[in-house]
Motif scaffolding. Sequence first.
Motif: not given
Length: 284
Positions: A60, A62, A104, A106
């Motif tokens: 996703h 940012h 990135h 996570e």
Amino acid sequence: MPQFRKVLSIQAGQPTSDGAGVKLTRVFGGPGIEAFDPFLMLDEFGSENPDEYIAGFPPHPHRGFETVTYMLEGRMRHEDHMGNVGLLQGGGVQWMTAARGVIHSEMPEQEEGAMRGFQLWLNLPAKSKMGDAGYDDIQPERIPRITTQNGVDVVVIAGQFDDGQTSQPGAVQRPDTEPQYFDFHMPAGSHISPRVADGHRVLLYVYEGEVEIAGQPQKLGTSRLARLSESGEIQLSTQTGARVLLIAGKPLGEPIVQYGPFVMNSREEIEQALRDFRDDKLTA
Ligand code: FE
């Protein structure tokens, strides 16, 4: 009598889910975020049930701010478009500067056991929102831990900790917003008086036990966030024992326009971010 900072508001976190269905508590974030400037969001995640975290946060984007992930327990693997791969483990911090763009993932690197920690979003000033992205995987050994004369253990993640007796720089120092980020482990009957510059925002989040804030009639209980006034001293004490995050920083005083994972200063910049993401140019 010292002049203590006043409590401006107290709020409880709201249960929500994010990523591919990770259950978490949004401590603050969303409408009215200007009152938290320079911070944009704080999420707490904590579960012993893998069904609540295993799906993780697949790739996703940012843009426009920094994400600070502080793990208490568990293991999370980070991978991004710059080729960084990191393993975030209990006691460690990942400090990611999204700036003009990061994509990135996570993902939990465990199939059972507890996963517990926090993700804080820290805004960037307008002049740095389109700067270069960066990433620091800070292993627990790099994060100073001190014990004050009053017996409080302090994890000094960012900024300078100072209680008038002990002074300790944290693992991270950032310009402009000058964030301070501390995790206090307070034994029963202890107290602490952390110093924060006048004019800086101060947020306190109790994640275990309860604390008394000097000058404030009610105790601050578990899962409660207090926002303090701009100037004066801070003194926390606890009868029960408590674990408390102190998050402070210099407000930017710039317009905040947020659309999900993009935080800019104007509607036009958000539209540009959406176009860049669609055209695969977010990180270019
Ligand atoms: Fe993310």
